[in-house]
Design a protein around this motif. Sequence first.
Motif, PDB file in Angstrom:
ATOM      1  N   MET A  67       0.838  -1.211   0.000  1.00  0.00           N
ATOM      2  CA  MET A  67       0.000   0.000   0.000  1.00  0.00           C
ATOM      3  C   MET A  67       0.865   1.250   0.000  1.00  0.00           C
ATOM      4  O   MET A  67       0.564   2.226  -0.684  1.00  0.00           O
ATOM      5  N   ALA A  68       1.958   1.212   0.782  1.00  0.00           N
ATOM      6  CA  ALA A  68       2.810   2.408   0.917  1.00  0.00           C
ATOM      7  C   ALA A  68       3.425   2.798  -0.428  1.00  0.00           C
ATOM      8  O   ALA A  68       3.481   3.982  -0.771  1.00  0.00           O
ATOM      9  N   ILE A  69       3.884   1.810  -1.189  1.00  0.00           N
ATOM     10  CA  ILE A  69       4.558   2.134  -2.458  1.00  0.00           C
ATOM     11  C   ILE A  69       3.535   2.265  -3.597  1.00  0.00           C
ATOM     12  O   ILE A  69       3.489   3.282  -4.292  1.00  0.00           O
ATOM     13  N   ASN A  70       2.712   1.227  -3.774  1.00  0.00           N
ATOM     14  CA  ASN A  70       1.844   1.198  -4.960  1.00  0.00           C
ATOM     15  C   ASN A  70       0.728   2.234  -4.877  1.00  0.00           C
ATOM     16  O   ASN A  70       0.453   2.930  -5.860  1.00  0.00           O
ATOM     17  N   TYR A  71       0.077   2.322  -3.707  1.00  0.00           N
ATOM     18  CA  TYR A  71      -1.029   3.276  -3.601  1.00  0.00           C
ATOM     19  C   TYR A  71      -0.549   4.646  -3.129  1.00  0.00           C
ATOM     20  O   TYR A  71      -0.639   5.628  -3.861  1.00  0.00           O
ATOM     21  N   VAL A  94      -0.954   9.676 -15.351  1.00  0.00           N
ATOM     22  CA  VAL A  94      -1.164   8.268 -15.724  1.00  0.00           C
ATOM     23  C   VAL A  94      -0.790   7.391 -14.527  1.00  0.00           C
ATOM     24  O   VAL A  94       0.366   7.364 -14.101  1.00  0.00           O
ATOM     25  N   LEU A  95      -1.777   6.700 -13.981  1.00  0.00           N
ATOM     26  CA  LEU A  95      -1.535   5.783 -12.859  1.00  0.00           C
ATOM     27  C   LEU A  95      -1.403   4.373 -13.422  1.00  0.00           C
ATOM     28  O   LEU A  95      -2.172   3.973 -14.292  1.00  0.00           O
ATOM     29  N   ILE A  96      -0.417   3.629 -12.906  1.00  0.00           N
ATOM     30  CA  ILE A  96      -0.251   2.250 -13.391  1.00  0.00           C
ATOM     31  C   ILE A  96      -0.863   1.299 -12.368  1.00  0.00           C
ATOM     32  O   ILE A  96      -0.324   1.124 -11.265  1.00  0.00           O
ATOM     33  N   SER A  97      -1.972   0.699 -12.739  1.00  0.00           N
ATOM     34  CA  SER A  97      -2.589  -0.334 -11.897  1.00  0.00           C
ATOM     35  C   SER A  97      -2.103  -1.691 -12.401  1.00  0.00           C
ATOM     36  O   SER A  97      -0.907  -1.891 -12.644  1.00  0.00           O
ATOM     37  N   SER A  98      -3.016  -2.625 -12.634  1.00  0.00           N
ATOM     38  CA  SER A  98      -2.636  -3.989 -13.040  1.00  0.00           C
ATOM     39  C   SER A  98      -3.922  -4.755 -13.339  1.00  0.00           C
ATOM     40  O   SER A  98      -4.999  -4.359 -12.877  1.00  0.00           O
ATOM     41  N   GLY A  99      -3.786  -5.867 -14.065  1.00  0.00           N
ATOM     42  CA  GLY A  99      -4.929  -6.778 -14.177  1.00  0.00           C
ATOM     43  C   GLY A  99      -5.391  -7.199 -12.787  1.00  0.00           C
ATOM     44  O   GLY A  99      -6.580  -7.413 -12.539  1.00  0.00           O
ATOM     45  N   ALA A 100      -4.426  -7.280 -11.842  1.00  0.00           N
ATOM     46  CA  ALA A 100      -4.754  -7.641 -10.459  1.00  0.00           C
ATOM     47  C   ALA A 100      -5.476  -6.506  -9.732  1.00  0.00           C
ATOM     48  O   ALA A 100      -5.865  -6.660  -8.576  1.00  0.00           O
ATOM     49  N   GLY A 101      -5.659  -5.368 -10.385  1.00  0.00           N
ATOM     50  CA  GLY A 101      -6.467  -4.279  -9.837  1.00  0.00           C
ATOM     51  C   GLY A 101      -7.900  -4.357 -10.328  1.00  0.00           C
ATOM     52  O   GLY A 101      -8.746  -3.531  -9.973  1.00  0.00           O
ATOM     53  N   LEU A 102      -8.174  -5.345 -11.183  1.00  0.00           N
ATOM     54  CA  LEU A 102      -9.534  -5.532 -11.712  1.00  0.00           C
ATOM     55  C   LEU A 102     -10.191  -6.767 -11.129  1.00  0.00           C
ATOM     56  O   LEU A 102     -11.398  -6.833 -10.979  1.00  0.00           O
ATOM     57  N   LYS A 160      -3.621  -2.210  -5.925  1.00  0.00           N
ATOM     58  CA  LYS A 160      -3.931  -1.837  -7.311  1.00  0.00           C
ATOM     59  C   LYS A 160      -5.426  -1.555  -7.485  1.00  0.00           C
ATOM     60  O   LYS A 160      -5.812  -0.737  -8.316  1.00  0.00           O
ATOM     61  N   PHE A 161      -6.282  -2.237  -6.671  1.00  0.00           N
ATOM     62  CA  PHE A 161      -7.709  -1.881  -6.634  1.00  0.00           C
ATOM     63  C   PHE A 161      -7.849  -0.440  -6.125  1.00  0.00           C
ATOM     64  O   PHE A 161      -8.693   0.314  -6.599  1.00  0.00           O
ATOM     65  N   ALA A 162      -7.035  -0.109  -5.117  1.00  0.00           N
ATOM     66  CA  ALA A 162      -7.124   1.231  -4.521  1.00  0.00           C
ATOM     67  C   ALA A 162      -6.823   2.308  -5.564  1.00  0.00           C
ATOM     68  O   ALA A 162      -7.476   3.352  -5.612  1.00  0.00           O
TER      69      ALA A 162
END
Length: 272
Positions: free
Chosen positions: A111-115, A138-146, A159-161
């Motif tokens: 959470m600290a780094i990605n979000y 441009v924010l980089i999420s992931s398929g794992a954010g879906l 990545k959902f966040a």
Amino acid sequence: MIRHAIITGGSSGIGKATAKLLAKAGANLTIIARTQTKLEIAKAEIETCRVDSNHQLIALSADVADRVQVQKVVADAIAQLGPPDLLITSAGTAHPGRFQDLPLEVFERAMAINYFGSLYTLKAVLPSMEQQGKGHIVLISSGAGLIGLYGYTAYSPSKFALRGLAESLRGELKSSGVKLSIVYPPDTDTPQLAQENKTKPLATQRMTAIAKTWPAEAVAQTIVDGVRRSSFEITPDLEMSLLVRLHSLLAPVVNWRFDRIAASAHLQNHDD
Ligand SMILES: NC(=O)c1ccc[n+]([C@@H]2O[C@H](COP(=O)([O-])OP(=O)(O)OC[C@H]3O[C@@H](n4cnc5c(N)ncnc54)[C@H](OP(=O)(O)O)[C@@H]3O)[C@@H](O)[C@H]2O)c1
């Protein structure tokens, strides 16, 4: 024409590949990451892509999980190269593993780094874009954010966040002239993926083996094209596009398939 792009995580993988494309397109660039040696090597590599040696590239070291460092480094980038018209938050980390085996620190770090790392950078950059009445984030999420995936209980929520942030901020930014995009890359051949593969449970290895692994350059090209088209959601392939549009409908089917893969992996007793 992009005059100044700031890219967190610009020393490696998707961030570096995107920096190279932007260098070819004549942008001045700031790349941000923690490790100075990696930054210097990436800087030299990206510089070879410039069409005009007058275009500048600066490499600044900061931990995006530290908001004070982020404020400082963004102020430094703006002082040297002017207000950015593009921000790409590619700095990220992933440490797969079974929920019970992952210490709390792994969840906190994700959470600290990605979000929060993306949020801090966005917060630091946005005022200068709003002042200009233009810019693109441009924010980089992931398929794992879906869709939540076995073994990614620390990574997926971060990545959902980002998706929640992008979807709620999009409308707020409309009147400011600042555009927002969110990228959902599939598995991409980068040092992060190589690192992930070392700790993936067997079930996760089998689930992710179904999908094609993309070159970082191809994902970077999709990002640059998506920015040019001002797409809100940027996806390199049909699978990700379908997930973006239909994730709630597809989740039961994907879960059914993945539950069978997990059950077969457990039977082999590798995972427990
Ligand atoms: N590769 C994939 O399959 C994939 C798929 C979907 C989404 N993504 C996402 O795409 C983004 C880029 O990933 P990648 O695969 O290109 O990873 P990568 O090659 O490992 O690059 C990650 C970059 O982020 C920097 N970074 C990591 N933690 C940082 C921190 N705390 N502060 C500042 N910089 C930090 C790294 O440099 P330092 O370590 O020196 O700081 C490096 O420059 C990530 O957000 C990732 O989650 C990747």
